[in-house]
Design an enzyme around this catalytic site. Structure first.
Site, PDB file in Angstrom:
ATOM      1  CE1 TYR A   1      26.143  46.902  43.919  1.00 27.62           C
ATOM      2  CE2 TYR A   1      25.743  45.256  41.415  1.00 27.62           C
ATOM      3  CZ  TYR A   1      25.553  45.680  43.286  1.00 27.62           C
ATOM      4  OH  TYR A   1      24.224  45.056  42.925  1.00 27.62           O
TER       5      TYR A   1
ATOM      6  CE  LYS B   1      25.766  43.837  46.011  1.00 29.83           C
ATOM      7  NZ  LYS B   1      25.116  43.336  47.054  1.00 29.83           N
TER       8      LYS B   1
END
Ligand SMILES: NC(=O)C1=CN([C@@H]2O[C@H](COP(=O)(O)OP(=O)(O)OC[C@H]3O[C@@H](n4cnc5c(N)ncnc54)[C@H](O)[C@@H]3O)[C@@H](O)[C@H]2O)C=CC1
Ligand SMILES: C[C@H](O)[C@@H]1OC(=O)[C@H](O)[C@@H]1O
Length: 260
Positions: A163, A167
């Site tokens: 993840y 980002k």
């Protein structure tokens, strides 16, 4: 009003931070197209979340449409922009916000979990930014794109190895697009939320120990609320930020700077 009669697209706008962005934009006078996906299992009460947002925007005296679609698919982006233009005639602002964070350990992470997270979070931001920017370029009078990155672009998470790079990628995408789209007066910025209480981390924060650990680490003393982020998105989308592009704003109650 900061966004009077502007047309705003919000991806992932049915719940959490995206819902708050959609409502904050409407409160500032915008009409809103809301994208959403993956809410057809019983636990999300299919369409009720997005229908509620549509009603809330209507109650504010603004118009709204919902467009279902998986942002990891390039066709979703072109359809979203086309339906927005059909409904409202143009696109002034894109809030590229849709994202997932299926917490998982690194060493045994299934390729599918990694691939889906990258496809939705980074691929989705890329395709929707590209489609919205082409529409804004054709309109000829600029626009604003605000992507939801994260504090996780700057710091790691042992259960977020798939993840956090997405980002960082979203942050980098906005920096490069600020250069690519500056000549068309399209500004590109990101917000970097800290820990905001939403469905995304409800399981993770369901342990009182973990929740109070975060609260202790946050100098402002509380978890973030979706509207804490949404108000900053409105600022970056508005003319108040007319000379801001390629920037990233932490919205984390001070979490990032709190070493000791
Ligand atoms: N909640 C938090 O603490 C933080 C969240 N973020 C980011 O904020 C964004 C929104 O997160 P939350 O509001 O917390 O999540 P949420 O789980 O409450 O809402 C997610 C939204 O994204 C939509 N969505 C999910 N997969 C999609 C797909 N494939 N295509 C289109 N829409 C999709 C859902 O329909 C929903 O509207 C995400 O990009 C997340 O990474 C960033 C930092 C912190
Ligand atoms: C899902 C996490 O709790 C949340 O999302 C992020 O981007 C940050 O890592 C937050 O802690």
């Amino acid at each position: 009003m900061l966004l009077e009669n502007k047309v705003v697209i919000v991806t992932g706008g049915s719940r959490g931070i995206g819902r708050a962005i959609a409502l904050a934009c409407a409160r500032e006078g915008a009409h809103v197209a809301i994208n959403y996906w993956g809410e057809n299992d019983a636990s999300y009460h299919k369409r009720s979340a997005v229908e509620t947002v549509l009603d809330e925007i209507g109650a504010l005296g603004r118009r709204a449409i919902a467009v279902e679609g998986d942002v990891s698919q390039p066709a979703t982006a072109t359809e979203l922009v086309a339906k927005t233009v059909d409904a409202f005639g143009r696109v002034d602002v894109l809030a590229s916000n849709a994202g997932i964070c299926p917490f998982h350990a690194f060493l045994d992470m299934p390729p599918k979990v990694f691939e889906t997270t990258v496809a939705v979070n980074l691929g989705g931001a890329f395709y929707v930014t590209q489609a919205a920017a082409n529409q804004m370029k054709a309109q000829g009078d600029g626009g604003a794109i605000v992507a939801t990155s994260s504090i996780s672009a700057l710091v790691g998470g042992g259960m977020q190895t798939h993840y956090t790079p997405t980002k960082a990628g979203v942050h980098s995408l906005m920096q490069s697009c600020a250069i690519a789209l500056g000549p068309y007066k399209i500004r590109c910025n990101s917000v970097m939320p800290g820990t905001i209480a939403t469905d995304l981390n409800a399981d993770d924060l369901s342990s009182p120990e973990k929740k109070s650990y975060f609260e202790r680490r946050i100098p402002l003393g509380r978890l973030g609320r979706p509207d804490d982020v949404a108000d900053v998105v409105v600022f970056l989308a508005s003319d108040l930020a007319r000379y801001v592009t390629g920037a990233a704003l932490l919205v984390d109650g001070g979490l990032f700077v709190n070493l000791q």
